[in-house]
Design a protein around this motif. Sequence first.
Motif, short mmCIF file in Angstrom:
data_model
loop_
_atom_site.label_atom_id
_atom_site.label_comp_id
_atom_site.label_asym_id
_atom_site.label_seq_id
_atom_site.Cartn_x
_atom_site.Cartn_y
_atom_site.Cartn_z
N ARG A 1 -21.87 -2.59 8.19
CA ARG A 1 -21.23 -2.02 9.24
C ARG A 1 -20.36 -0.65 9.27
O ARG A 1 -19.72 -0.50 8.33
CB ARG A 1 -20.22 -3.07 9.91
CG ARG A 1 -20.90 -4.42 10.44
CD ARG A 1 -20.02 -5.43 10.94
NE ARG A 1 -20.50 -6.65 11.12
CZ ARG A 1 -21.14 -6.85 12.17
NH1 ARG A 1 -21.35 -6.05 13.24
NH2 ARG A 1 -21.40 -8.22 12.40
N ASP A 2 -20.99 0.33 9.98
CA ASP A 2 -20.65 1.55 9.88
C ASP A 2 -19.38 1.79 11.08
O ASP A 2 -19.86 1.72 12.31
CB ASP A 2 -21.54 2.80 10.19
CG ASP A 2 -21.18 4.08 10.51
OD1 ASP A 2 -19.88 4.38 10.30
OD2 ASP A 2 -21.92 4.72 10.67
N LEU A 3 -18.18 1.92 10.58
CA LEU A 3 -17.07 1.95 11.71
C LEU A 3 -16.91 3.07 12.18
O LEU A 3 -16.04 3.05 13.30
CB LEU A 3 -15.93 1.05 10.87
CG LEU A 3 -15.64 -0.13 10.20
CD1 LEU A 3 -14.48 -0.87 10.03
CD2 LEU A 3 -16.38 -1.29 11.15
N LEU B 1 -0.55 4.24 4.47
CA LEU B 1 -1.44 3.28 5.50
C LEU B 1 -0.79 3.60 6.91
O LEU B 1 -0.06 4.41 7.04
CB LEU B 1 -1.26 1.67 5.21
CG LEU B 1 0.11 1.19 5.54
CD1 LEU B 1 0.21 -0.39 5.18
CD2 LEU B 1 1.44 1.59 4.57
N ASN B 2 -1.43 2.74 7.92
CA ASN B 2 -1.00 2.93 9.17
C ASN B 2 -1.48 4.10 9.99
O ASN B 2 -2.35 4.16 10.69
CB ASN B 2 0.42 3.00 9.35
CG ASN B 2 1.15 2.00 10.56
OD1 ASN B 2 0.21 1.42 11.36
ND2 ASN B 2 2.07 2.48 10.91
N ASP B 3 -1.15 5.35 9.72
CA ASP B 3 -1.44 6.57 10.18
C ASP B 3 -2.13 7.47 9.19
O ASP B 3 -2.44 8.65 9.57
CB ASP B 3 -0.23 7.22 11.01
CG ASP B 3 1.03 7.64 9.97
OD1 ASP B 3 0.81 7.21 8.88
OD2 ASP B 3 1.89 7.83 10.81
N LEU C 1 -18.15 -3.13 5.21
CA LEU C 1 -17.42 -2.16 6.14
C LEU C 1 -17.45 -1.00 5.42
O LEU C 1 -16.84 -0.61 4.42
CB LEU C 1 -16.05 -2.73 6.79
CG LEU C 1 -15.92 -4.02 7.03
CD1 LEU C 1 -14.75 -4.37 7.70
CD2 LEU C 1 -17.08 -4.32 8.48
N ARG D 1 -8.24 3.65 7.48
CA ARG D 1 -6.76 3.12 7.90
C ARG D 1 -7.07 1.55 7.82
O ARG D 1 -6.15 0.60 7.69
CB ARG D 1 -6.11 3.82 9.00
CG ARG D 1 -6.10 5.21 8.67
CD ARG D 1 -5.54 5.73 10.09
NE ARG D 1 -5.54 7.19 9.94
CZ ARG D 1 -5.05 8.01 11.07
NH1 ARG D 1 -4.71 7.38 11.95
NH2 ARG D 1 -5.46 9.17 10.69
N GLY D 2 -8.17 1.08 8.48
CA GLY D 2 -8.53 -0.17 8.62
C GLY D 2 -9.02 -1.17 7.45
O GLY D 2 -8.32 -2.04 7.13
N THR D 3 -9.68 -0.31 6.83
CA THR D 3 -10.49 -1.30 5.67
C THR D 3 -9.54 -1.09 4.53
O THR D 3 -9.44 -1.94 3.61
CB THR D 3 -11.78 -0.54 5.24
OG1 THR D 3 -11.82 0.70 5.04
CG2 THR D 3 -12.74 -0.64 6.41
N ALA E 1 -6.10 -1.26 5.11
CA ALA E 1 -5.03 -2.13 5.28
C ALA E 1 -5.54 -3.70 5.20
O ALA E 1 -4.94 -4.52 5.04
CB ALA E 1 -4.62 -2.10 6.69
N TRP E 2 -6.84 -3.90 5.16
CA TRP E 2 -7.47 -5.19 4.72
C TRP E 2 -7.01 -5.89 3.63
O TRP E 2 -6.81 -7.21 3.25
CB TRP E 2 -9.01 -5.17 4.69
CG TRP E 2 -9.76 -6.17 4.48
CD1 TRP E 2 -10.50 -6.01 3.06
CD2 TRP E 2 -9.95 -7.59 4.80
NE1 TRP E 2 -11.28 -7.28 2.88
CE2 TRP E 2 -10.66 -8.39 3.88
CE3 TRP E 2 -9.48 -8.13 5.85
CZ2 TRP E 2 -11.09 -9.51 4.05
CZ3 TRP E 2 -9.62 -9.63 6.02
CH2 TRP E 2 -10.86 -10.41 5.20
N THR F 1 -11.42 8.07 9.52
CA THR F 1 -9.93 7.60 9.79
C THR F 1 -10.10 6.08 9.90
O THR F 1 -9.08 5.46 9.76
CB THR F 1 -9.46 8.01 11.06
OG1 THR F 1 -10.38 7.56 12.25
CG2 THR F 1 -9.40 9.51 11.15
N ASN F 2 -11.18 5.40 9.77
CA ASN F 2 -11.31 4.00 9.71
C ASN F 2 -11.21 3.45 8.45
O ASN F 2 -10.75 2.39 8.56
CB ASN F 2 -12.72 3.52 10.46
CG ASN F 2 -12.86 3.87 11.99
OD1 ASN F 2 -12.32 3.20 12.76
ND2 ASN F 2 -13.48 4.87 11.96
N LEU G 1 0.78 -1.06 -0.20
CA LEU G 1 0.00 -0.24 -0.02
C LEU G 1 1.00 1.14 -0.02
O LEU G 1 1.88 1.23 0.85
CB LEU G 1 -0.77 -0.12 1.28
CG LEU G 1 -1.89 -1.09 1.54
CD1 LEU G 1 -2.59 -1.02 2.66
CD2 LEU G 1 -2.75 -1.42 0.10
#
Lengths: 220, 220
Positions: free
Chosen positions: A179-181, A110-112, A153, A188-190, A192-193, A185-186, A107
């Motif tokens: 699902r609403d995370l 990512l991360n931050d 997500l 960063r999670g989806t 990174a998936w 900033t979330n 990527l």
Amino acid sequence: MKIGIFGTGVVGSTIGSALTRAGHEVRMGSRTRGNDKAVAWVGAAGANASEGTFADAAAFGEIVFNCTRGDAALAVAAQAGAENLAGKVLVDVSNPLDFSKGFPPTLTVLNDDSLGEQLQRALPGTHVVKALNTLTAALMVEPSRLSGPHDLLICGNDAGAKATVTSLLRESFGWKIVRDLGDITNARGTEAWLLLWTRLYGHLGTPDFNLHLETSGGAA
Amino acid sequence: MKIGIFGTGVVGSTIGSALTRAGHEVRMGSRTRGNDKAVAWVGAAGANASEGTFADAAAFGEIVFNCTRGDAALAVAAQAGAENLAGKVLVDVSNPLDFSKGFPPTLTVLNDDSLGEQLQRALPGTHVVKALNTLTAALMVEPSRLSGPHDLLICGNDAGAKATVTSLLRESFGWKIVRDLGDITNARGTEAWLLLWTRLYGHLGTPDFNLHLETSGGAA
């Protein structure tokens, strides 16, 4: 509903076609009007389909889907014009994938930070909703291809924009678990998936899969 | 089987206790013999439990579980001694989490490297298997807490080591779906999952969840 699509690739044409089938008017945008792939898509998608520049698609849509490659997303947003996207919902389907060293990709952000946040910062007057970037195009628009429950997500800063997107995904594509995370900033999670998704793709030998969250409450 | 555990925290004590209940002899290692938490764990876990230094635990175990914090893992491996781990299986449960800026954490290594690979490079004579790092401690050792199917993702360079770990996880903890993603570079995927896992934890309000891969073939 009038919907704009950025990008003429598999993701853009798959989402665009599914939206026209669901009765929406869809305009596909690319760098230049009359793009070969966009014209071919209009011919296949029928009377509800049209094409033009990124700015044309942005001005046309009440909602716009960004289906470009990740490394093009920010330039496309600039070409589309912040004024054409002001006050609108931009659904960001892209991922910041770098295939320059082969598969699986890395990527570029990512991360931050995340591409979703970069787009939101670039378009402060637009409601960016990150969605559909976590699975393959065919499943984005037809989740019933998988027989069991599985989860979409999404995230974004504006509750109303997320409600609009969720309704559209439920009604036009048949999504059941959305699902609403939380805020953007979330992403960063989806995003990174994708570092795991690409490896699960290699393991399973098919992109036709998605995650389901199993919880202590049983199936959602 | 004789098993070593690195780390006296929730993960180490949970895995250690479950292994003693399953009939294994377990030695918990920490920096110094007689560590308060290790001694307390031995008292609670009973006759199959003992404690000592990291080197003691490494020398004792036929298999060793690394349950330290990610930022301690490489130093612990060095203290344990490559000679005490030579030819053995090291199950790396740790994640390279950085909570210095609060929750959710970032990762200190990711994208084109992973903690699993760093450990494998530090211990070339040891078979590192990344496993159990994708879910909360209680679920690691008791997957039946969740009523539906859910998946454990493992990886490592040595097929025999992965088979040994898979058998142990099935027989001692009751894991049913154990997916071998391939070599240790796949730890880049399973560690990056933490960037999503931590956000799903926030969304769900409980760590008691895991992913299930829904495929076009239906439930696995």
